[in-house]
Design a protein around this motif. Structure first.
Motif, PDB file in Angstrom:
ATOM      1  N   LYS A 196       0.840  -1.190   0.000  1.00  9.86           N
ATOM      2  CA  LYS A 196       0.000   0.000   0.000  1.00  9.86           C
ATOM      3  C   LYS A 196       0.879   1.246   0.000  1.00  9.86           C
ATOM      4  O   LYS A 196       1.925   1.264   0.626  1.00  9.86           O
ATOM      5  CB  LYS A 196      -0.824  -0.044   1.294  1.00  9.86           C
ATOM      6  N   SER A 197       0.441   2.270  -0.662  1.00 11.70           N
ATOM      7  CA  SER A 197       1.207   3.510  -0.705  1.00 11.70           C
ATOM      8  C   SER A 197       1.258   4.141   0.692  1.00 11.70           C
ATOM      9  O   SER A 197       0.310   4.039   1.457  1.00 11.70           O
ATOM     10  CB  SER A 197       0.568   4.471  -1.692  1.00 11.70           C
ATOM     11  N   GLY A 248       4.700   8.552   0.126  1.00  6.81           N
ATOM     12  CA  GLY A 248       4.236   7.991  -1.132  1.00  6.81           C
ATOM     13  C   GLY A 248       4.773   8.693  -2.361  1.00  6.81           C
ATOM     14  O   GLY A 248       4.794   8.116  -3.444  1.00  6.81           O
ATOM     15  N   ALA A 249       5.188   9.931  -2.197  1.00  6.15           N
ATOM     16  CA  ALA A 249       5.718  10.666  -3.342  1.00  6.15           C
ATOM     17  C   ALA A 249       6.870   9.892  -3.968  1.00  6.15           C
ATOM     18  O   ALA A 249       7.146  10.056  -5.151  1.00  6.15           O
ATOM     19  CB  ALA A 249       6.181  12.038  -2.911  1.00  6.15           C
ATOM     20  N   ARG A 250       7.523   9.059  -3.176  1.00 11.00           N
ATOM     21  CA  ARG A 250       8.656   8.329  -3.734  1.00 11.00           C
ATOM     22  C   ARG A 250       8.319   6.867  -4.023  1.00 11.00           C
ATOM     23  O   ARG A 250       9.188   6.067  -4.306  1.00 11.00           O
ATOM     24  CB  ARG A 250       9.840   8.443  -2.788  1.00 11.00           C
ATOM     25  N   ASP A 251       7.027   6.543  -3.935  1.00 13.44           N
ATOM     26  CA  ASP A 251       6.594   5.178  -4.232  1.00 13.44           C
ATOM     27  C   ASP A 251       6.523   4.919  -5.733  1.00 13.44           C
ATOM     28  O   ASP A 251       6.092   5.768  -6.494  1.00 13.44           O
ATOM     29  CB  ASP A 251       5.176   4.947  -3.686  1.00 13.44           C
ATOM     30  N   PHE A 252       6.895   3.719  -6.129  1.00 11.67           N
ATOM     31  CA  PHE A 252       6.473   3.189  -7.412  1.00 11.67           C
ATOM     32  C   PHE A 252       5.089   2.587  -7.202  1.00 11.67           C
ATOM     33  O   PHE A 252       4.898   1.826  -6.250  1.00 11.67           O
ATOM     34  CB  PHE A 252       7.407   2.077  -7.878  1.00 11.67           C
ATOM     35  N   VAL A 253       4.131   2.905  -8.059  1.00 12.92           N
ATOM     36  CA  VAL A 253       2.798   2.347  -7.894  1.00 12.92           C
ATOM     37  C   VAL A 253       2.466   1.390  -9.041  1.00 12.92           C
ATOM     38  O   VAL A 253       3.077   1.447 -10.105  1.00 12.92           O
ATOM     39  CB  VAL A 253       1.719   3.439  -7.782  1.00 12.92           C
ATOM     40  N   LEU A 313       4.994  -0.518  -4.625  1.00 16.30           N
ATOM     41  CA  LEU A 313       6.132  -1.391  -4.343  1.00 16.30           C
ATOM     42  C   LEU A 313       6.809  -0.900  -3.064  1.00 16.30           C
ATOM     43  O   LEU A 313       6.876   0.299  -2.829  1.00 16.30           O
ATOM     44  CB  LEU A 313       7.116  -1.367  -5.518  1.00 16.30           C
ATOM     45  N   PHE A 335      12.322  -0.446  -3.424  1.00 17.94           N
ATOM     46  CA  PHE A 335      12.113   0.433  -4.571  1.00 17.94           C
ATOM     47  C   PHE A 335      11.932   1.859  -4.090  1.00 17.94           C
ATOM     48  O   PHE A 335      11.141   2.107  -3.177  1.00 17.94           O
ATOM     49  CB  PHE A 335      10.865  -0.013  -5.334  1.00 17.94           C
ATOM     50  N   TYR A 345      11.694   5.899  -5.767  1.00 20.31           N
ATOM     51  CA  TYR A 345      11.786   6.835  -6.860  1.00 20.31           C
ATOM     52  C   TYR A 345      12.436   8.075  -6.346  1.00 20.31           C
ATOM     53  O   TYR A 345      11.854   8.809  -5.568  1.00 20.31           O
ATOM     54  CB  TYR A 345      10.380   7.198  -7.338  1.00 20.31           C
ATOM     55  N   LEU A 390      18.146  10.165  -9.195  1.00 18.98           N
ATOM     56  CA  LEU A 390      19.169   9.130  -9.135  1.00 18.98           C
ATOM     57  C   LEU A 390      20.541   9.777  -9.156  1.00 18.98           C
ATOM     58  O   LEU A 390      20.831  10.630  -9.975  1.00 18.98           O
ATOM     59  CB  LEU A 390      18.997   8.198 -10.325  1.00 18.98           C
ATOM     60  N   GLU A 407      15.808   0.421  -7.956  1.00 18.12           N
ATOM     61  CA  GLU A 407      15.604  -0.815  -7.199  1.00 18.12           C
ATOM     62  C   GLU A 407      16.932  -1.216  -6.586  1.00 18.12           C
ATOM     63  O   GLU A 407      17.959  -1.175  -7.229  1.00 18.12           O
ATOM     64  CB  GLU A 407      15.013  -1.937  -8.053  1.00 18.12           C
TER      65      GLU A 407
END
Lengths: 582, 582
Positions: A169-170, A174-179, A192, A218, A220, A223, A230
């Motif tokens: 779940k986010s 969450g701003a840095r979540d991969f969904v 993720l 994971f 985001y 970089l 990942e």
């Protein structure tokens, strides 16, 4: 049959045997009547010989071979007349009697040698060829070995490896979540995991007592050279422990790995340095302890002597570059330019040479006489022949600049030997960090970290001063892992969320399950997560984690070998209830 | 300190020691002057005693305890007067001297016992409590142990564990891909791997020779009881091997696991059954070999006797239910109803009772006299006392119905003992499967599977007849793994894609990198992937893989504990360049 032996296996004892080998052609040398083919596989190299007695048909075939062809050969092992002591198989060679070409090869886009002529981009595009090179293969061998040894050790310590879900779940960060859009639940998404944090805490609530997992995570984010979207964590958690229990357990793991992988032993415990001391003495919470050269604050003794630059600032501090009093004007100018780079950010550099004759020469002679400079030298434990380098400014930035300068001087003096290892623990981190832009506290480690018992009352009065039961593991100035003793009480957890400005609704929505779990008997627990990629790179002596990842992504998060990410079809988008809005 | 020992550790030798334990309260019994508390942790149970000498303050505290409270106690180990031989710690108990409540617990929504009163939904919502129950914890302990042993074995066989990426590219079977929108590449998506297939093949091209990985894979499909959207594979690949090399290597792994985990040894090789034989004798490509009862085709001997039902069909076959001649009318009616269920799909059931007196009684006496039925009995190796069960219809469906009937009879006769294990290999699968709806061939295993050398010419003439170098590993009627020898030549791979109706453009777009890789010297290679969840469940004697997954999803792909998937914010959607279209 493709082979009776590998290309790294045959020795003088095998002379006289009929053998079969398969592998890649590393090199072909045609010396008139004789042709020598070096055959390569993961295990090594073996020399194959076509000589005057080789049947004409085979010789003809040999003429058609090329670099990186995959061949199968049969032949007889003979003793070499001129042995190659650098090659494990260098005492023998094979007189060929059969030759099959299993796969041809076009000319590779770069040479498959330890030192290749291929640039970064090209080697990434053809990563499967880059992986054939010894240094790259050896990196992955190291990684494999570390993975096996880590599991062996933790299994022996009764840790259970438990897989946590990837489709979760986010979270508030969450701003840095991969969904991941759901097909069966229109408009809904999985995320993720940035880490299995909440799941491992649930496992403690479940009574698993000791958990670990070597697991992909994971994130985001912009970089950088040493970040990947990942990455792999060695994720661990224990119940019924305090901070020292966790530190001792994982110091055990680290010592085991140092011993098994690097052949190194350490006497006694690794140093434990408080966050405050780390900042004070190294200007960094990940100090490189391979060398001393501690930062020394000079503010008190240098202010009030009429030097306006010093008098107007918050902090003045310096390092002692031992034996560098002979630095030339040019070298000092270089250092000044170095500290003035935007990423270091100092205004200027003050130097004091402690000459061999006991006199001082500095860039601030006008303000500080010989006696004054002697005081500096005494504060910094300097002796004749040393060079003092001093920076001034606001405290935070100056400490950071001194850290960078210290590492630079360490490099110049050869004090950062990659075969030397100086591990340490950093402890007593602040619990919260103030973000001036957002006018909000952030969790320095993460929102599940417990404050020190004696600091809990500060929640109401001075949250910024609270210290956490949090710790980092650092080797050679690189943060290898970090963890904390967790909050295991719903009330305290709620207090923490409040301090972080996370609303009750958001808390309930995102972490309700964890707060619920705490209602049914949560044990005291804590843990740590290590960056596996980074630990491999530090043990391997490399600066880049990419060298230890089989198929890494580039700085834009792309895999240029498979050309991903890529567009998907309209049909697929429709099934996912999505449309693109660029 | 939270504990000196675990709750499973103390023995008669510890009597007299002062110890500290922490754990959950499993039970409280108040017997007038005495109170007994059973304390639980992952390692076991220990009995704590409050007796007449216990300080009043502690007794009062004891009154406030409840089930699943987490407590820390100190006390003295004494010998029990009435020992409990069923409990490893049953010879001792602890006279309490200190008591701290570390966490209270509300009354759990179901009992934390081996046999719980909680229903499926409830236990999933509170999975962290369900995980406290012994049977669930033991399942994950089995899984942990299997994981460690698998790694130990494969590491010993020189397999290297190499992590392949999770953020990859969508493939032609993309309809079942989970996709991940990219933030840095507007409108583009990663896909989560359905398997690391192409990457492990690239690793072979790279010369890694022997690769494995225990890795999560993702597949969006209609979820059945034994499917999960994320599942774990033991993924393996080897170079310079033929089919027998792969089978022998992984038979070695299976035998090792049988020995280490189940304490079972097997003489000789596991049976290797061709796909054609499996279908012929078991009606299934995953036969349960714990019992015989092979299918026997009767078409020739029963047709042409005037029984229209038989004369008008493609196939008649039966099984011999040994010793079942005494089945009652009611039992036979039950079986008839069973085979007529839509999921079995037979029209009806013909039975023949071979009575003890040597006579026959059947539902088709009208058409087949005693002599006729004797022929049936001979074909089916029946003896007096046996019951023949015969189905008729089109060949494919009837074989399938006979398979289901055979398993049902096996169950009724107790021939499917979960402590008995009958592994086998199924080999010589067809390469392609015709899909009548889409008028297209599909790859029976996957598009990278090589055809048998002698069948390659059939690509042009009769692709449906081609056999593949593909194999499945089956235990007790459950497919545990499958693999193949791969194509390692770009031309043949292109031929395969063409046969599957995948256009040149699509091939280039999706698999260009693999075909490119084959241009630079690809070794012959092959491998296998095992379903780790399923292997655990078969070893554990369960039908459901969910029991072996710490945090499984339900049939709708939801995690009802964390309530995922869920909606994400508009801000996040915007950053992903997406909008929802329900």
């Amino acid at each position: 049959m493709y082979r009776t032996h590998t290309c790294g296996e045959l020795r003088i004892e095998n002379v006289g045997q009929e053998i079969v080998l398969s592998g890649w052609i590393q090199a072909i040398r045609n010396l008139g009547g004789m042709t020598f083919v070096t055959l390569r596989d993961r295990y090594g190299l073996t020399q194959i010989v076509f000589d005057e007695n080789t049947p004409e048909k085979l010789k003809l075939k040999a003429g058609e071979l090329g670099r990186e062809f995959v061949i199968r050969i049969a032949g007889n092992v003979i003793e070499r007349s001129s042995k190659n002591p650098k090659m494990p198989t260098g005492e023998i060679e094979i007189i060929i009697s059969e030759l099959d070409v299993l796969s041809k090869s076009e000319i590779p886009p770069f040479t498959i040698e330890d030192d290749t002529d291929g640039g970064d981009e090209l080697r990434m595009k053809y990563r499967y060829l880059d992986l054939r090179r010894n240094p790259v293969r050896e990196n992955l061998e190291l990684r494999h070995k570390m993975g096996q040894e880590i599991r062996k050790y933790l299994d022996g310590e009764k840790f259970m490896e438990i897989e946590t879900p990837y489709l979760i779940k986010s979270t508030p960060e969450g701003a840095r979540d991969f969904v991941v859009p759901s097909r069966m639940n229109p408009g809904e998404f999985y995320a993720l995991p940035q880490s299995p944090q909440t799941f491992k805490q649930l496992l403690m609530v479940s009574g698993f007592d000791r958990y670990f997992q070597i697991v992909k995570c994971f994130r985001y984010e912009d970089l950088r050279a040493d970040r990947q979207p990942e990455f792999t964590q060695i994720d661990c958690e224990m119940s019924f422990v305090g901070q020292e229990d966790v530190l001792n357990t994982f110091e055990g793991l680290a010592k085991y790995l140092f011993k098994e992988i690097k052949g190194l032993s350490f006497d006694g415990s690794f140093p434990r340095i408080t966050y405050d001391d780390a900042i004070k003495y190294y200007g960094s919470d990940k100090p490189d302890l391979r060398f001393g050269m501690k930062l020394v604050e000079l503010t008190e003794i240098v202010q009030g002597k009429g030097f306006k630059v010093f008098d107007s600032v918050e902090y003045i501090g310096g390092i002692n570059a031992e034996g560098c009093a002979e630095y030339s004007r040019k070298q000092l100018d270089e250092l000044t330019a170095f500290v003035q780079k935007p990423q270091v950010g100092a205004k200027g550099l003050v130097y004091v040479k402690y000459n061999q004759d006991g006199s001082f020469k500095s860039s601030v002679d006008k303000f500080y006489g010989q006696e004054g400079l002697k005081l500096w030298a005494e504060s910094m434990n300097a002796k004749p022949g040393d060079l003092l380098l001093v920076l001034a400014g606001n405290k935070k930035d100056t400490l950071n600049a001194l850290n960078v300068l210290r590492l630079e001087i360490g490099d110049r003096l050869g004090l950062r030997d990659k075969d030397k290892f100086a591990p340490c623990w950093i402890v007593d981190f602040p619990l919260l960090e103030w973000n001036e832009e957002e006018k909000n506290f952030f969790a320095m480690h993460h929102p599940f970290t417990s404050p020190k018992d004696e600091d809990i009352t500060l929640f109401e009065t001075n949250p910024g001063e609270m210290r956490a039961n949090a710790y980092d593991f650092v080797i050679n100035g690189v943060e290898i892992g970090g963890g904390s003793i967790r909050i295991f009480n719903a009330e305290l957890q709620q207090k923490m969320f409040t301090a972080l400005g996370i609303s009750k609704e958001e808390t309930e929505e995102k972490f309700g399950f964890l707060l619920d779990a705490f209602k049914y008997g949560a044990p005291p627990h804590g843990g740590i997560a290590f960056g596996f990629d980074r630990w491999c790179s530090v043990f391997g002596g490399s600066e880049s984690i990419r060298d230890y990842i089989a198929f890494p992504k580039n700085n834009a998060g792309r895999d240029i070998m498979i050309n991903s990410p890529s567009e998907i079809g309209q049909k697929q988008l429709k099934e996912l209830f999505l449309s693109i809005k660029k």
